[in-house]
Scaffold this motif. Structure first.
Motif, PDB file in Angstrom:
ATOM      1  N   PRO A 200      37.223  27.867  39.145  1.00 17.84           N
ATOM      2  CA  PRO A 200      35.794  27.588  39.008  1.00 17.84           C
ATOM      3  C   PRO A 200      34.883  28.792  39.270  1.00 17.84           C
ATOM      4  O   PRO A 200      33.721  28.764  38.894  1.00 17.84           O
ATOM      5  CB  PRO A 200      35.544  26.500  40.055  1.00 17.84           C
ATOM      6  CG  PRO A 200      36.863  25.861  40.264  1.00 17.84           C
ATOM      7  CD  PRO A 200      37.870  26.958  40.087  1.00 17.84           C
ATOM      8  N   VAL A 201      35.404  29.839  39.899  1.00 16.59           N
ATOM      9  CA  VAL A 201      34.583  31.021  40.183  1.00 16.59           C
ATOM     10  C   VAL A 201      34.909  32.196  39.260  1.00 16.59           C
ATOM     11  O   VAL A 201      34.408  33.289  39.449  1.00 16.59           O
ATOM     12  CB  VAL A 201      34.700  31.455  41.674  1.00 16.59           C
ATOM     13  CG1 VAL A 201      34.112  30.392  42.578  1.00 16.59           C
ATOM     14  CG2 VAL A 201      36.137  31.776  42.057  1.00 16.59           C
ATOM     15  N   GLY A 202      35.742  31.959  38.265  1.00 14.27           N
ATOM     16  CA  GLY A 202      36.106  33.001  37.309  1.00 14.27           C
ATOM     17  C   GLY A 202      37.606  33.122  37.181  1.00 14.27           C
ATOM     18  O   GLY A 202      38.375  32.533  37.956  1.00 14.27           O
ATOM     19  N   ASP A 203      38.014  33.884  36.195  1.00 12.37           N
ATOM     20  CA  ASP A 203      39.441  34.106  35.987  1.00 12.37           C
ATOM     21  C   ASP A 203      40.007  34.934  37.130  1.00 12.37           C
ATOM     22  O   ASP A 203      39.420  35.947  37.536  1.00 12.37           O
ATOM     23  CB  ASP A 203      39.700  34.821  34.668  1.00 12.37           C
ATOM     24  CG  ASP A 203      39.479  33.926  33.470  1.00 12.37           C
ATOM     25  OD1 ASP A 203      39.488  32.690  33.630  1.00 12.37           O
ATOM     26  OD2 ASP A 203      39.307  34.460  32.356  1.00 12.37           O
ATOM     27  N   ALA A 204      41.158  34.501  37.634  1.00 12.82           N
ATOM     28  CA  ALA A 204      41.815  35.194  38.740  1.00 12.82           C
ATOM     29  C   ALA A 204      43.015  35.968  38.217  1.00 12.82           C
ATOM     30  O   ALA A 204      43.842  35.423  37.473  1.00 12.82           O
ATOM     31  CB  ALA A 204      42.261  34.196  39.807  1.00 12.82           C
ATOM     32  N   LEU A 205      43.101  37.215  38.614  1.00 13.54           N
ATOM     33  CA  LEU A 205      44.271  38.040  38.349  1.00 13.54           C
ATOM     34  C   LEU A 205      45.253  37.791  39.487  1.00 13.54           C
ATOM     35  O   LEU A 205      44.923  38.007  40.660  1.00 13.54           O
ATOM     36  CB  LEU A 205      43.877  39.520  38.296  1.00 13.54           C
ATOM     37  CG  LEU A 205      45.017  40.536  38.216  1.00 13.54           C
ATOM     38  CD1 LEU A 205      45.837  40.358  36.936  1.00 13.54           C
ATOM     39  CD2 LEU A 205      44.458  41.954  38.308  1.00 13.54           C
TER      40      LEU A 205
ATOM     41  N   GLU B  83      42.614  38.639  42.685  1.00  9.99           N
ATOM     42  CA  GLU B  83      41.202  38.996  42.625  1.00  9.99           C
ATOM     43  C   GLU B  83      40.526  38.260  41.482  1.00  9.99           C
ATOM     44  O   GLU B  83      41.145  37.986  40.450  1.00  9.99           O
ATOM     45  CB  GLU B  83      41.004  40.501  42.479  1.00  9.99           C
ATOM     46  CG  GLU B  83      41.510  41.084  41.180  1.00  9.99           C
ATOM     47  CD  GLU B  83      41.295  42.587  41.090  1.00  9.99           C
ATOM     48  OE1 GLU B  83      40.225  42.995  40.609  1.00  9.99           O
ATOM     49  OE2 GLU B  83      42.201  43.325  41.505  1.00  9.99           O
ATOM     50  N   ILE B  84      39.285  37.901  41.706  1.00 13.44           N
ATOM     51  CA  ILE B  84      38.479  37.290  40.661  1.00 13.44           C
ATOM     52  C   ILE B  84      37.976  38.416  39.778  1.00 13.44           C
ATOM     53  O   ILE B  84      37.340  39.362  40.264  1.00 13.44           O
ATOM     54  CB  ILE B  84      37.310  36.486  41.257  1.00 13.44           C
ATOM     55  CG1 ILE B  84      37.822  35.426  42.231  1.00 13.44           C
ATOM     56  CG2 ILE B  84      36.472  35.865  40.144  1.00 13.44           C
ATOM     57  CD1 ILE B  84      38.792  34.418  41.652  1.00 13.44           C
ATOM     58  N   LEU B  85      38.287  38.342  38.513  1.00 17.44           N
ATOM     59  CA  LEU B  85      37.971  39.436  37.602  1.00 17.44           C
ATOM     60  C   LEU B  85      36.469  39.546  37.365  1.00 17.44           C
ATOM     61  O   LEU B  85      35.799  38.546  37.105  1.00 17.44           O
ATOM     62  CB  LEU B  85      38.687  39.236  36.269  1.00 17.44           C
ATOM     63  CG  LEU B  85      40.207  39.329  36.309  1.00 17.44           C
ATOM     64  CD1 LEU B  85      40.796  38.966  34.956  1.00 17.44           C
ATOM     65  CD2 LEU B  85      40.637  40.723  36.718  1.00 17.44           C
ATOM     66  N   ASP B  86      35.972  40.756  37.467  1.00 20.96           N
ATOM     67  CA  ASP B  86      34.594  41.042  37.089  1.00 20.96           C
ATOM     68  C   ASP B  86      34.552  42.263  36.180  1.00 20.96           C
ATOM     69  O   ASP B  86      33.501  42.842  35.956  1.00 20.96           O
ATOM     70  CB  ASP B  86      33.691  41.226  38.312  1.00 20.96           C
ATOM     71  CG  ASP B  86      34.051  42.431  39.152  1.00 20.96           C
ATOM     72  OD1 ASP B  86      35.092  43.053  38.901  1.00 20.96           O
ATOM     73  OD2 ASP B  86      33.284  42.759  40.070  1.00 20.96           O
ATOM     74  N   ALA B  87      35.718  42.631  35.674  1.00 20.42           N
ATOM     75  CA  ALA B  87      35.854  43.761  34.757  1.00 20.42           C
ATOM     76  C   ALA B  87      36.947  43.396  33.755  1.00 20.42           C
ATOM     77  O   ALA B  87      37.703  42.450  33.975  1.00 20.42           O
ATOM     78  CB  ALA B  87      36.241  45.024  35.528  1.00 20.42           C
ATOM     79  N   PRO B  88      37.048  44.137  32.666  1.00 20.57           N
ATOM     80  CA  PRO B  88      38.144  43.887  31.729  1.00 20.57           C
ATOM     81  C   PRO B  88      39.499  44.013  32.421  1.00 20.57           C
ATOM     82  O   PRO B  88      39.644  44.756  33.402  1.00 20.57           O
ATOM     83  CB  PRO B  88      37.967  44.972  30.672  1.00 20.57           C
ATOM     84  CG  PRO B  88      36.538  45.381  30.778  1.00 20.57           C
ATOM     85  CD  PRO B  88      36.163  45.207  32.215  1.00 20.57           C
ATOM     86  N   LEU B  89      40.473  43.300  31.920  1.00 20.47           N
ATOM     87  CA  LEU B  89      41.804  43.282  32.526  1.00 20.47           C
ATOM     88  C   LEU B  89      42.375  44.683  32.724  1.00 20.47           C
ATOM     89  O   LEU B  89      42.912  44.987  33.793  1.00 20.47           O
ATOM     90  CB  LEU B  89      42.750  42.438  31.674  1.00 20.47           C
ATOM     91  CG  LEU B  89      44.198  42.368  32.167  1.00 20.47           C
ATOM     92  CD1 LEU B  89      44.264  41.765  33.563  1.00 20.47           C
ATOM     93  CD2 LEU B  89      45.039  41.558  31.193  1.00 20.47           C
ATOM     94  N   GLY B  90      42.241  45.543  31.741  1.00 26.45           N
ATOM     95  CA  GLY B  90      42.785  46.900  31.857  1.00 26.45           C
ATOM     96  C   GLY B  90      42.210  47.647  33.048  1.00 26.45           C
ATOM     97  O   GLY B  90      42.937  48.317  33.784  1.00 26.45           O
ATOM     98  N   ALA B  91      40.911  47.505  33.252  1.00 23.01           N
ATOM     99  CA  ALA B  91      40.262  48.165  34.390  1.00 23.01           C
ATOM    100  C   ALA B  91      40.739  47.565  35.705  1.00 23.01           C
ATOM    101  O   ALA B  91      40.892  48.271  36.700  1.00 23.01           O
ATOM    102  CB  ALA B  91      38.748  48.060  34.270  1.00 23.01           C
TER     103      ALA B  91
END
Length: 172
Positions: A12-17, A29-37
């Motif tokens: 619910p708070v964003g996609d998690a890596l 971590e909750i992603l706030d950047a593109p996956l590669g970064a």
């Protein structure tokens, strides 16, 4: 180190890596950047490229879903903090002892970690933690009770604290 695996899991708070090693969960971590970064620092830390594996981390994903549904107050997962050393590791281990639905100040965590007066170092450990949510750094607040920044995303911290306040077990 053996090859690490990763997958992306919606929350619910964003996609998690979610990153796993043979020893357990090494990153969340909750992603706030593109996956590669988001993966780039892990390549250096692991000295290899994590391998995408959609089946990896099924138990972590299941427990995250239960947490967000209000059905889980403790994570029962092998956590690998081997990449964290010194006082930062002691601080994160102290953070893991903060009960569900409760908070502790940075100073209180420093005392629990064995170094009174190291509140700023606790803040740094929380900011740099490789494993959020399972290591509940969102439960660490300022001495005045305000929630702080949570990596520049205080709205996520507020959501998590509210979630835990709403689903707090009776008698706790």
């Amino acid at each position: 180190m053996t090859t690490a695996t990763f997958r992306i899991h919606p929350t619910p708070v964003g996609d998690a890596l979610l990153l796993h090693s043979a020893a357990g969960l090494i990153g969340l971590e909750i992603l706030d950047a593109p996956l590669g970064a988001a993966l780039e620092p892990w390549v250096g830390a692991l000295r290899s490229v994590p391998v995408h594996d959609e089946a990896a981390g099924d138990e972590t994903a299941r427990q995250l879903d239960e947490y967000f549904d209000g059905d889980r107050s403790d994570f029962d997962l092998p956590v690998d903090l081997s990449a964290v050393n010194g006082f930062h590791r002691l601080a994160l281990e102290a953070v893991r002892r903060i009960p569900y639905g409760e908070t502790a100040s940075y100073g209180e965590v420093a005392i629990s970690a064995g170094t009174a007066g190291a509140a700023r170092a606790v803040g740094t450990a929380c900011r740099l933690t490789p494993i959020s949510l399972v290591v509940p750094v969102h439960r660490v607040v300022r001495a005045d009770g305000s929630i702080g920044e949570y990596g520049g995303r205080p709205e996520i911290k507020r959501y998590l604290l509210d979630l835990e306040g709403t689903h707090r077990p009776a008698g706790v």
